[in-house]
Design an enzyme around this catalytic site. Structure first.
Site, PDB file in Angstrom:
ATOM      1  N   GLU A  61       2.788  24.096 -17.218  1.00  0.00           N
ATOM      2  CA  GLU A  61       1.429  23.630 -16.911  1.00  0.00           C
ATOM      3  C   GLU A  61       0.976  22.641 -17.975  1.00  0.00           C
ATOM      4  O   GLU A  61       1.432  22.696 -19.124  1.00  0.00           O
ATOM      5  CB  GLU A  61       0.490  24.849 -16.886  1.00  0.00           C
ATOM      6  CG  GLU A  61      -0.956  24.510 -16.598  1.00  0.00           C
ATOM      7  CD  GLU A  61      -1.799  25.736 -16.257  1.00  0.00           C
ATOM      8  OE1 GLU A  61      -1.318  26.872 -16.427  1.00  0.00           O
ATOM      9  OE2 GLU A  61      -2.952  25.527 -15.800  1.00  0.00           O
ATOM     10  N   ASN A  97      -3.706  27.224  -6.288  1.00  0.00           N
ATOM     11  CA  ASN A  97      -3.288  28.219  -7.295  1.00  0.00           C
ATOM     12  C   ASN A  97      -4.468  29.136  -7.578  1.00  0.00           C
ATOM     13  O   ASN A  97      -5.590  28.663  -7.798  1.00  0.00           O
ATOM     14  CB  ASN A  97      -2.889  27.507  -8.592  1.00  0.00           C
ATOM     15  CG  ASN A  97      -2.764  28.479  -9.766  1.00  0.00           C
ATOM     16  OD1 ASN A  97      -1.783  29.199  -9.871  1.00  0.00           O
ATOM     17  ND2 ASN A  97      -3.778  28.532 -10.625  1.00  0.00           N
ATOM     18  N   GLU A  98      -4.227  30.416  -7.574  1.00  0.00           N
ATOM     19  CA  GLU A  98      -5.265  31.408  -7.897  1.00  0.00           C
ATOM     20  C   GLU A  98      -6.605  31.006  -7.274  1.00  0.00           C
ATOM     21  O   GLU A  98      -7.625  30.887  -7.950  1.00  0.00           O
ATOM     22  CB  GLU A  98      -5.390  31.597  -9.421  1.00  0.00           C
ATOM     23  CG  GLU A  98      -4.130  32.183 -10.011  1.00  0.00           C
ATOM     24  CD  GLU A  98      -4.255  32.743 -11.434  1.00  0.00           C
ATOM     25  OE1 GLU A  98      -5.310  32.551 -12.067  1.00  0.00           O
ATOM     26  OE2 GLU A  98      -3.278  33.378 -11.891  1.00  0.00           O
ATOM     27  N   GLU A 149       3.869  33.389 -11.233  1.00  0.00           N
ATOM     28  CA  GLU A 149       3.435  33.488 -12.632  1.00  0.00           C
ATOM     29  C   GLU A 149       3.592  34.939 -13.057  1.00  0.00           C
ATOM     30  O   GLU A 149       3.044  35.840 -12.414  1.00  0.00           O
ATOM     31  CB  GLU A 149       1.967  33.077 -12.814  1.00  0.00           C
ATOM     32  CG  GLU A 149       1.735  31.591 -12.694  1.00  0.00           C
ATOM     33  CD  GLU A 149       0.313  31.175 -13.041  1.00  0.00           C
ATOM     34  OE1 GLU A 149      -0.337  31.819 -13.894  1.00  0.00           O
ATOM     35  OE2 GLU A 149      -0.153  30.198 -12.422  1.00  0.00           O
ATOM     36  N   GLN A 194       5.100  30.779 -19.737  1.00  0.00           N
ATOM     37  CA  GLN A 194       5.472  29.469 -19.249  1.00  0.00           C
ATOM     38  C   GLN A 194       6.675  28.995 -20.059  1.00  0.00           C
ATOM     39  O   GLN A 194       7.021  29.620 -21.052  1.00  0.00           O
ATOM     40  CB  GLN A 194       4.307  28.513 -19.386  1.00  0.00           C
ATOM     41  CG  GLN A 194       3.102  28.933 -18.559  1.00  0.00           C
ATOM     42  CD  GLN A 194       2.058  27.827 -18.456  1.00  0.00           C
ATOM     43  OE1 GLN A 194       2.240  26.698 -18.879  1.00  0.00           O
ATOM     44  NE2 GLN A 194       0.898  28.184 -17.878  1.00  0.00           N
TER      45      GLN A 194
HETATM   46  O1  AHR Z   1      -0.535  30.699 -17.155  1.00  0.00           O
HETATM   47  C1  AHR Z   1      -1.829  30.548 -17.605  1.00  0.00           C
HETATM   48  C2  AHR Z   1      -2.850  30.691 -16.493  1.00  0.00           C
HETATM   49  O2  AHR Z   1      -2.797  31.983 -15.991  1.00  0.00           O
HETATM   50  C3  AHR Z   1      -2.648  29.818 -15.292  1.00  0.00           C
HETATM   51  O3  AHR Z   1      -3.174  28.543 -15.445  1.00  0.00           O
HETATM   52  C4  AHR Z   1      -3.392  30.561 -14.229  1.00  0.00           C
HETATM   53  O4  AHR Z   1      -2.851  30.322 -12.946  1.00  0.00           O
HETATM   54  C5  AHR Z   1      -3.279  32.006 -14.661  1.00  0.00           C
HETATM   55  O5  AHR Z   1      -4.496  32.649 -14.655  1.00  0.00           O
END
Ligand code: AHR
Length: 501
Positions: free
Chosen positions: A27, A174-175, A299, A348
């Site tokens: 990210e 995303n989310e 994730e 990540q």
């Molecule tokens: O990985 C960090 C964050 O965690 C990401 O941006 C989000 O999708 C999740 O809450």
């Protein structure tokens, strides 16, 4: 007397382990992209077209299969056109989720694709639903994948790539229950219908569209989103190929400072992944018994409290043997449920959360988690087979409640030529003698390889000054032909055993 037993049920096949279960996520956050994989072509740090050579080589070595980008929360505030064309014309934007730093957009679509090509990974793009439009995302697909003579395809050619990128995996937001727009499940499903209607198959392979799934094992979100997408717009049923869940292991001490109790607490939290995978898939099966929609965990990983002296918005954390055990336990769960999962992406890749690599100026270290990905490589693409573990359990007290953590975890996979077992011993101080049963006489000797670190130090980690403190070590070959089938694993260990037919 052995301390534990593992029965390998060679005839009980679970399913092929999709290599994408060993996927990654990058990210625009802290030093993941900027300084992590990208330093720019004018940097003194060895690079090719701005991409760090050391990082690309390290990920190539573990055959990273797929990388998700550009977020995370960042994705729903990202506008892909900002990241194409001449660098000097790319706008500076505020990264609103991660410290309000300025992102100069020098790392965009072409640079990410080049990075994936260098690593040998497939790209997985997260589209912008929260602040974007169906047209913006549809145009991104055309820009990346259309091989004909459209204005967007010509623009891609002018920007350096006549060849389409062939991006198959597209996350539709995303989310979206949180940073991706704070939608209700029904409202998100309605957006999903609108967006997916315009995402057409221009690539050599059809798109694989991944809808936003739950936060952890939130069954209510999954039920309501699937119900609406699959039943709510009939006779139209929007195309949907995957559903993504996110699960992070919460706090138990800090990245480097933890007690023995916190060691166990985090490992217990890690294995809750199994319940998520089983229950989410069970619920998805109600709507999709043929499993045409894949469960994706795009994730996951450890998320420790902010590291003192670091910008807390950058989510930088060290990575110890404890994180390595979290990775190994989780990957064992993924292997053992290979029939239920199609992709998973640890969060990540570089310098953020449970990273595989840490960079500082021109230095790079491989974390203990990186070594687990290296150790587990033979599982990728192999056939997962059942293994049944009989072992002692460790009782854990979390906030006054008692829970039980099995002291051992195992997964097994078979290629026909070799059988690979990966065994995690959670006990912080007791080695275990394991009787391994169910192997036919075809298997004679066993090769072992394990995570190696200074004896007894469960806080071991790699630093820029001591980059090899934790590494993989080959163990002496053991003869199994005499009928001996007992193997000893060290305390707090991850061991891979390779049996050759
Ligand atoms: O990985 C960090 C964050 O965690 C990401 O941006 C989000 O999708 C999740 O809450």
């Amino acid at each position: 007397m052995p301390d534990a037993k593992i029965d390998i049920l060679l005839d009980e096949q679970i399913g092929t382990i999709n290599p994408n279960l060993y996927g990654h996520f990058m990210e625009h956050l802290g030093a993941c992209v900027d300084q992590g994989c990208w330093v720019g072509p004018n940097s003194k740090i060895p690079n090719t077209n701005g991409i760090r050579d050391d990082v690309a080589a390290a990920l190539n070595k573990i055959s990273a299969p797929v990388i998700r980008w550009p977020g995370g929360c960042f994705a729903d505030d990202y506008h892909w056109r900002d990241g194409i064309g001449p660098e000097s014309e790319r706008p500076d934007r505020i990264n609103i989720h991660w410290g309000n730093v300025i992102d100069d957009n020098h790392f965009g679509t072409h640079e990410f694709i080049e990075f994936c090509n260098r690593v040998g990974a497939k790209p997985y793009f997260s589209g912008n639903v929260g602040s974007g439009s169906p047209q913006e995302m549809r145009d991104w697909v055309e820009y990346c994948n259309f091989s004909g003579n459209s204005t967007l395809a010509r623009e891609r050619t002018a920007n350096g790539s006549k060849e389409p990128f062939g991006v198959k995996y597209w996350g539709v937001g995303n989310e979206n229950w949180g940073c991706g727009g704070n939608f209700t499940p029904e409202d998100y499903a309605t957006e999903y219908r609108r967006f997916s209607t315009y995402l057409r198959d221009w690539g050599s392979e059809p798109n694989y569209l991944i809808a936003c799934g739950p936060n952890g094992n939130d069954l209510d979100w999954t039920r309501r989103v699937l119900d609406k997408i699959l039943n709510g717009f009939k006779p139209f049923v929007p195309p949907i190929h995957g559903l993504s869940a996110h699960y992070y292991c919460g706090t138990a001490g800090t990245d480097l400072v933890y007690s023995t109790d916190q060691w166990y607490e985090l490992l217990w939290k890690a294995i809750q992944m199994e319940q998520l995978v089983v229950e989410q898939r069970e619920l998805m099966d109600e709507y999709d018994p043929e499993r045409k929609i894949g469960l994706v965990v795009d994730e996951w990983g450890t998320w420790h409290p902010p590291t003192p002296g670091r910008n807390s918005a950058f989510l930088w954390q060290q990575n110890t043997v404890r994180d390595a055990l979290v990775a190994a336990l989780t990957l064992n769960i993924f292997n053992n449920h290979a029939d239920k999962l199609v992709m998973a992406n640890i969060a990540q890749t570089i310098n953020v959360l449970q990273s595989l690599l840490l960079t500082e100026a021109d230095k790079m270290v491989k974390t203990p988690t990186y070594h687990i990905y290296d150790l587990y490589q033979p599982h990728k693409g192999a056939e997962a087979v059942q293994s049944v573990v009989e072992c002692a359990s460790i009782s854990i007290n979390i906030g006054g409640e008692y829970y039980s953590l099995p002291s051992l975890s195992c997964s097994a996979s078979d290629t026909g030529d070799t059988l690979t077992l990966t065994i995690v011993n959670c006990s912080h101080d007791s080695p275990q003698m394991i009787e391994i049963r169910g192997l036919t006489s075809n298997f004679t000797s066993v090769l072992g390889e394990a995570l190696h670190y200074p004896y007894g130090d469960i806080h071991s980690h790699n630093t820029f000054d001591s980059a090899d403190n934790v590494h993989l070590k080959t163990l002496p070959e053991t003869d199994f032909s005499s009928g001996s089938n007992v193997y000893q694993v060290s305390a707090a260990s991850v061991t891979r055993l390779t049996f050759t037919r």
